[in-house]
Structures are given as structure tokens and as C-alpha cells.
Design a protein around this motif. Structure first.
Motif, PDB file in Angstrom:
ATOM      1  N   HIS A  72       0.909  -1.136  -0.103  1.00 40.33           N
ATOM      2  CA  HIS A  72       0.131  -0.034  -0.067  1.00 40.33           C
ATOM      3  C   HIS A  72       0.897   1.251  -0.050  1.00 40.33           C
ATOM      4  O   HIS A  72       1.899   1.235   0.717  1.00 40.33           O
ATOM      5  N   LEU A  73       0.436   2.164  -0.793  1.00 35.27           N
ATOM      6  CA  LEU A  73       1.267   3.264  -0.902  1.00 35.27           C
ATOM      7  C   LEU A  73       0.414   4.512  -0.613  1.00 35.27           C
ATOM      8  O   LEU A  73      -0.875   4.558  -1.042  1.00 35.27           O
ATOM      9  N   LEU A  74       1.002   5.621  -0.059  1.00 29.17           N
ATOM     10  CA  LEU A  74       0.141   6.608   0.591  1.00 29.17           C
ATOM     11  C   LEU A  74       0.986   7.884   0.457  1.00 29.17           C
ATOM     12  O   LEU A  74       2.104   7.830   1.008  1.00 29.17           O
ATOM     13  N   ARG A  91      -3.289   0.553  -3.489  1.00 30.31           N
ATOM     14  CA  ARG A  91      -2.754  -0.729  -3.307  1.00 30.31           C
ATOM     15  C   ARG A  91      -1.946  -0.988  -4.718  1.00 30.31           C
ATOM     16  O   ARG A  91      -2.247  -0.448  -5.902  1.00 30.31           O
ATOM     17  N   ILE A  92      -0.652  -1.314  -4.561  1.00 26.25           N
ATOM     18  CA  ILE A  92       0.114  -1.520  -5.522  1.00 26.25           C
ATOM     19  C   ILE A  92       0.555  -3.293  -5.465  1.00 26.25           C
ATOM     20  O   ILE A  92       0.781  -3.687  -4.368  1.00 26.25           O
ATOM     21  N   ASP A  93       0.869  -3.753  -6.492  1.00 24.63           N
ATOM     22  CA  ASP A  93       1.711  -5.019  -6.639  1.00 24.63           C
ATOM     23  C   ASP A  93       3.134  -4.688  -7.135  1.00 24.63           C
ATOM     24  O   ASP A  93       3.353  -4.357  -8.212  1.00 24.63           O
ATOM     25  N   TRP A  94       3.850  -5.294  -6.271  1.00 23.72           N
ATOM     26  CA  TRP A  94       5.289  -5.490  -6.694  1.00 23.72           C
ATOM     27  C   TRP A  94       5.829  -6.628  -7.357  1.00 23.72           C
ATOM     28  O   TRP A  94       5.717  -7.731  -6.736  1.00 23.72           O
ATOM     29  N   GLU A  95       6.190  -6.510  -8.483  1.00 19.92           N
ATOM     30  CA  GLU A  95       6.230  -7.935  -9.249  1.00 19.92           C
ATOM     31  C   GLU A  95       7.709  -8.494  -9.184  1.00 19.92           C
ATOM     32  O   GLU A  95       8.627  -7.828  -8.625  1.00 19.92           O
ATOM     33  N   ARG A 102       8.717   3.786 -10.106  1.00 15.66           N
ATOM     34  CA  ARG A 102       8.742   5.187  -9.975  1.00 15.66           C
ATOM     35  C   ARG A 102       7.400   5.706 -10.136  1.00 15.66           C
ATOM     36  O   ARG A 102       6.576   5.102 -10.931  1.00 15.66           O
ATOM     37  N   TRP A 103       6.828   6.840  -9.763  1.00 15.43           N
ATOM     38  CA  TRP A 103       5.513   7.379  -9.955  1.00 15.43           C
ATOM     39  C   TRP A 103       5.879   8.670 -10.198  1.00 15.43           C
ATOM     40  O   TRP A 103       6.625   9.444  -9.818  1.00 15.43           O
ATOM     41  N   ILE A 104       4.648   9.352 -10.899  1.00 13.39           N
ATOM     42  CA  ILE A 104       4.536  10.694 -11.358  1.00 13.39           C
ATOM     43  C   ILE A 104       3.148  11.147 -10.775  1.00 13.39           C
ATOM     44  O   ILE A 104       2.188  10.524 -11.406  1.00 13.39           O
ATOM     45  N   LYS A 105       2.848  11.586  -9.637  1.00 17.25           N
ATOM     46  CA  LYS A 105       1.341  12.186  -9.437  1.00 17.25           C
ATOM     47  C   LYS A 105       1.170  13.700  -9.381  1.00 17.25           C
ATOM     48  O   LYS A 105       2.132  14.429  -9.199  1.00 17.25           O
ATOM     49  N   ASP A 124       3.370   0.727   3.191  1.00 14.36           N
ATOM     50  CA  ASP A 124       2.787  -0.168   3.903  1.00 14.36           C
ATOM     51  C   ASP A 124       2.843   0.483   5.273  1.00 14.36           C
ATOM     52  O   ASP A 124       2.968  -0.249   6.146  1.00 14.36           O
ATOM     53  N   GLY A 125       2.260   1.916   5.321  1.00 22.71           N
ATOM     54  CA  GLY A 125       2.058   2.430   6.738  1.00 22.71           C
ATOM     55  C   GLY A 125       3.414   2.910   7.273  1.00 22.71           C
ATOM     56  O   GLY A 125       3.195   3.765   8.187  1.00 22.71           O
ATOM     57  N   ALA A 126       4.624   2.771   6.675  1.00 21.12           N
ATOM     58  CA  ALA A 126       5.774   3.134   7.385  1.00 21.12           C
ATOM     59  C   ALA A 126       6.355   4.523   6.449  1.00 21.12           C
ATOM     60  O   ALA A 126       6.238   4.477   5.084  1.00 21.12           O
TER      61      ALA A 126
END
Length: 146
Positions: A72-74, A91-95, A102-105, A124-126
Motif C-alpha cells: 500500500h502506497l500513501l 494498492r500496488i503489486d510489486w512484481e 517510480r511514480w508521477i502524481k 505499507d504504513g511506514a
């Protein structure tokens, strides 16, 4: 002696005006943002929660070191004078075999006060880290000194 990071970690995070992924996974960042100057607002006494401006930004970040599987990404935006409104985690799936993601938001961040505007990144909450930019109000040059 080398030290290897254990577990997920933030490789980088920054704000920019525009970002895009090109051929060969090339990442192009345009207009990295660390300071935003805005015109000084007119007297807003008694209007603590008033939005003075909006800043359109791209948050670009990269996470490495996660184990394969669901996570989980927040991303939470903290801005002076604004209440912290946490979005639901994504929710993300790490293959298997993925070294980093990487993300662009894209965000439209309301400005209510000058100060540090921060994107906190949690996995994951951390908390993994943050990206930030400073908002300053600049005078209009109409001060007469009286």
C-alpha cells in the motif's frame, strides 16, 4: 565497506512543473520546484482558512527494495494552515524481479499560508521520506513606509 539498504526505501522525491517518461524508461523533469513566490495577499485578518492560491505540481518519486507482492502506497500533502486530509492508500503489486518503481502524481495544492509544503510518502504504513517546497509571499512594491 558497503552498506545495503534492507526493506523498501525512497531513492528520490521532488516536485516539478511537468514530468514524463520517454522511450527507454527515460524520465524528463521540467521546472524542478523548491521555492514558489506568490504575491503578498491583501489583509486577510479573521480569515484563517481562506485559500490564497493554488499551485499545480507533479510529485516524482522512486521506491526501491520492496519484496514481491501486494503493498500500500500513501502520499499525504501537509500544508501550513490546511488540515491534514489523508487519502485512502493505493494498492500496488510489486512484481518479482522489479528493482525499483517510480511514480508521477499530479497535485493541485491549496496555499493558505507561507511556509513549507510537504508530500509525505508512506509505504505499507511506514514513512519513507518527503519532498517539499517553500512558499513565500513577496511584496507588491506598494509599501510607502508610512
Amino acid at each position: 565497506m558497503t552498506t545495503e539498504k534492507v526493506g523498501p526505501y525512497l531513492k528520490y522525491a521532488l516536485f516539478c512543473r511537468d514530468a514524463e517518461e520517454g522511450p527507454g524508461d527515460e524520465l524528463a523533469l521540467k521546472g524542478v520546484i523548491d521555492l514558489v513566490d506568490l504575491p503578498e495577499p491583501v489583509d486577510t485578518s479573521g480569515e484563517d482558512q481562506r485559500e490564497l492560491a493554488e499551485v499545480d505540481v507533479n510529485l516524482v518519486f522512486c521506491i526501491s527494495g520492496a519484496t514481491p507482492g501486494p503493498h500500500h502506497l500513501l502520499v499525504a500533502i501537509k500544508a501550513p494552515g490546511a488540515p491534514l486530509d489523508l487519502p485512502p492508500p493505493q494498492r500496488i503489486d510489486w512484481e518479482e524481479g522489479i528493482i525499483f518503481q517510480r511514480w508521477i502524481k499530479v497535485f493541485r495544492i491549496p496555499v493558505q499560508r507561507s511556509g513549507l509544503h510537504v508530500a509525505a510518502i508512506l509505504f505499507d504504513g511506514a514513512p519513507l521520506g518527503e519532498a517539499s517546497f517553500l512558499v513565500l509571499f513577496i511584496g507588491t512594491g506598494t509599501d510607502t513606509g508610512a
